[in-house]
Design a protein around this motif. Structure first.
Motif, PDB file in Angstrom:
ATOM      1  N   ARG A   2       0.844  -1.184   0.000  1.00 46.91           N
ATOM      2  CA  ARG A   2       0.000   0.000   0.000  1.00 46.91           C
ATOM      3  C   ARG A   2       0.877   1.230   0.000  1.00 46.91           C
ATOM      4  N   LEU A   3       0.414   2.286  -0.641  1.00 45.74           N
ATOM      5  CA  LEU A   3       1.291   3.405  -0.914  1.00 45.74           C
ATOM      6  C   LEU A   3       0.658   4.757  -0.624  1.00 45.74           C
ATOM      7  N   PRO A   4       0.778   5.244   0.582  1.00 46.97           N
ATOM      8  CA  PRO A   4       0.473   6.656   0.769  1.00 46.97           C
ATOM      9  C   PRO A   4       1.522   7.442  -0.021  1.00 46.97           C
ATOM     10  N   TRP A   5       1.154   8.588  -0.607  1.00 45.34           N
ATOM     11  CA  TRP A   5       2.259   9.199  -1.314  1.00 45.34           C
ATOM     12  C   TRP A   5       2.356  10.708  -1.229  1.00 45.34           C
ATOM     13  N   HIS A   6       1.740  11.498  -2.005  1.00 53.30           N
ATOM     14  CA  HIS A   6       2.226  12.863  -2.220  1.00 53.30           C
ATOM     15  C   HIS A   6       1.137  13.897  -1.945  1.00 53.30           C
ATOM     16  N   PHE A  22       5.570   1.059  -9.248  1.00 48.60           N
ATOM     17  CA  PHE A  22       4.698   0.205  -8.438  1.00 48.60           C
ATOM     18  C   PHE A  22       3.429  -0.168  -9.208  1.00 48.60           C
ATOM     19  N   MET A  23       2.903   0.797  -9.947  1.00 51.98           N
ATOM     20  CA  MET A  23       1.611   0.575 -10.600  1.00 51.98           C
ATOM     21  C   MET A  23       1.693  -0.416 -11.754  1.00 51.98           C
ATOM     22  N   GLN A  24       2.902  -0.704 -12.203  1.00 54.62           N
ATOM     23  CA  GLN A  24       3.044  -1.707 -13.264  1.00 54.62           C
ATOM     24  C   GLN A  24       2.798  -3.120 -12.748  1.00 54.62           C
ATOM     25  N   ARG A  25       2.721  -3.241 -11.440  1.00 52.56           N
ATOM     26  CA  ARG A  25       2.560  -4.581 -10.856  1.00 52.56           C
ATOM     27  C   ARG A  25       1.102  -4.845 -10.506  1.00 52.56           C
ATOM     28  N   SER A  26       0.711  -6.100 -10.661  1.00 50.79           N
ATOM     29  CA  SER A  26      -0.675  -6.472 -10.342  1.00 50.79           C
ATOM     30  C   SER A  26      -0.850  -6.773  -8.852  1.00 50.79           C
ATOM     31  N   ASP A  27       0.270  -6.939  -8.140  1.00 54.02           N
ATOM     32  CA  ASP A  27       0.165  -7.292  -6.716  1.00 54.02           C
ATOM     33  C   ASP A  27       0.302  -6.072  -5.800  1.00 54.02           C
ATOM     34  N   VAL A  28       0.180  -4.881  -6.371  1.00 53.45           N
ATOM     35  CA  VAL A  28       0.302  -3.652  -5.579  1.00 53.45           C
ATOM     36  C   VAL A  28      -1.053  -2.966  -5.471  1.00 53.45           C
ATOM     37  N   SER A  29      -1.406  -2.601  -4.267  1.00 55.74           N
ATOM     38  CA  SER A  29      -2.604  -1.803  -4.038  1.00 55.74           C
ATOM     39  C   SER A  29      -2.173  -0.387  -3.671  1.00 55.74           C
ATOM     40  N   VAL A  30      -2.450   0.551  -4.568  1.00 61.65           N
ATOM     41  CA  VAL A  30      -2.065   1.949  -4.319  1.00 61.65           C
ATOM     42  C   VAL A  30      -3.110   2.606  -3.443  1.00 61.65           C
ATOM     43  N   HIS A  31      -2.621   3.345  -2.491  1.00 65.45           N
ATOM     44  CA  HIS A  31      -3.519   3.919  -1.494  1.00 65.45           C
ATOM     45  C   HIS A  31      -3.067   5.360  -1.253  1.00 65.45           C
ATOM     46  N   ALA A  32      -3.585   6.277  -2.031  1.00 64.94           N
ATOM     47  CA  ALA A  32      -3.111   7.665  -2.005  1.00 64.94           C
ATOM     48  C   ALA A  32      -3.876   8.462  -0.946  1.00 64.94           C
ATOM     49  N   LEU A  33      -3.235   8.702   0.156  1.00 65.92           N
ATOM     50  CA  LEU A  33      -3.926   9.324   1.295  1.00 65.92           C
ATOM     51  C   LEU A  33      -4.514  10.685   0.962  1.00 65.92           C
ATOM     52  N   TYR A  34      -3.791  11.477   0.186  1.00 62.29           N
ATOM     53  CA  TYR A  34      -4.282  12.826  -0.105  1.00 62.29           C
ATOM     54  C   TYR A  34      -5.488  12.801  -1.043  1.00 62.29           C
ATOM     55  N   ASP A  35      -5.631  11.721  -1.813  1.00 60.89           N
ATOM     56  CA  ASP A  35      -6.835  11.557  -2.631  1.00 60.89           C
ATOM     57  C   ASP A  35      -7.995  11.040  -1.780  1.00 60.89           C
ATOM     58  N   LEU A  36      -7.694  10.089  -0.909  1.00 59.31           N
ATOM     59  CA  LEU A  36      -8.736   9.455  -0.104  1.00 59.31           C
ATOM     60  C   LEU A  36      -9.285  10.382   0.972  1.00 59.31           C
ATOM     61  N   TYR A  37      -8.400  11.192   1.524  1.00 57.64           N
ATOM     62  CA  TYR A  37      -8.780  11.999   2.686  1.00 57.64           C
ATOM     63  C   TYR A  37      -8.386  13.461   2.488  1.00 57.64           C
ATOM     64  N   PRO A  38      -8.967  14.111   1.467  1.00 57.32           N
ATOM     65  CA  PRO A  38      -8.583  15.494   1.197  1.00 57.32           C
ATOM     66  C   PRO A  38      -8.929  16.442   2.347  1.00 57.32           C
TER      67      PRO A  38
END
Ligand SMILES: Cc1cc2nc3c(=O)[nH]c(=O)nc-3n(C[C@H](O)[C@H](O)[C@H](O)COP(=O)(O)O)c2cc1C
Length: 177
Positions: A2-6, A22-38
């Motif tokens: 999981r990836l909080p990022w920018h 990271f996003m090129q992989r199928s086993d990665v779940s991206v989790h962008a905190l600033y998008d999820l919790y503006p």
């Protein structure tokens, strides 16, 4: 993973390059905190539940003021809670691998006694590392990109390739929890 990022995704170049790896992989779940919790209201229960499903936790952030950006710090404060991540015999994340993938504006000389930041970068890793260790996580050597906003396309390509190799190594490790 999981990836909080920018905090400012549209302005990001270096961290975005790393995210793309990271996003090129199928086993990665991206989790962008600033998008999820503006609005800054982190859903702690959801965050904790999501962490239980992954063997590898990646904190992908730029360095802001010798640390992680503020929402990432808030995430640490709230999600790695007493009674869940630590304390009273609790250690929900024990054995999870924790990996900080980060970018800095300063170059390596800047992180030397005669440089702008005066201390080696490893000094600034210490609080992040110990946070993970305190929660029983298996701390992985960080992936650090210095001089991040000065890299040209070739250097970004080399960095991305190196990151891809490190991800592959991490993904190949046996699941521990
Ligand atoms: C608020 C703020 C604080 C920063 N603090 C640091 C710092 O302490 N050390 C450093 O080397 N760079 C610092 N920088 C530079 C960023 O780390 C750098 O611009 C970033 O890693 C580049 O990645 P990006 O293209 O994804 O934004 C800071 C930048 C901002 C906006």
């Amino acid at each position: 993973m999981r990836l909080p990022w920018h905090p400012y995704p549209s302005q990001s170049k270096a961290t975005r390059q790393l995210l793309n790896v990271f996003m090129q992989r199928s086993d990665v779940s991206v989790h962008a905190l600033y998008d999820l919790y503006p609005d800054g209201n982190i859903d702690v229960v959801t965050e904790q539940a999501a962490l239980l499903n992954v063997p590898n936790i990646v904190w992908l952030t730029p360095v802001y003021w010798y640390s992680v950006p503020s929402l990432m710090k808030q995430w640490i404060d709230q999600v790695l809670a007493r009674g869940w991540a630590y304390g009273e015999g609790q250690a929900a994340l024990r054995g999870r691998r924790c990996w900080w993938v980060t970018t800095t504006g300063g170059d390596e000389f800047a992180y030397s006694p005669d440089g702008m930041h005066q201390r080696p970068f490893i000094d600034f890793i210490a609080p992040i590392e110990q946070t993970a260790r305190f929660c029983g996580m298996d701390w992985q050597p960080p992936f650090i990109v210095h001089s991040a906003h000065q890299l040209d396309a070739d250097q970004h390509a080399v960095t991305s390739s190196l990151l891809g190799e490190r991800i592959e190594q991490l993904a190949a490790l046996k699941a521990t929890p």
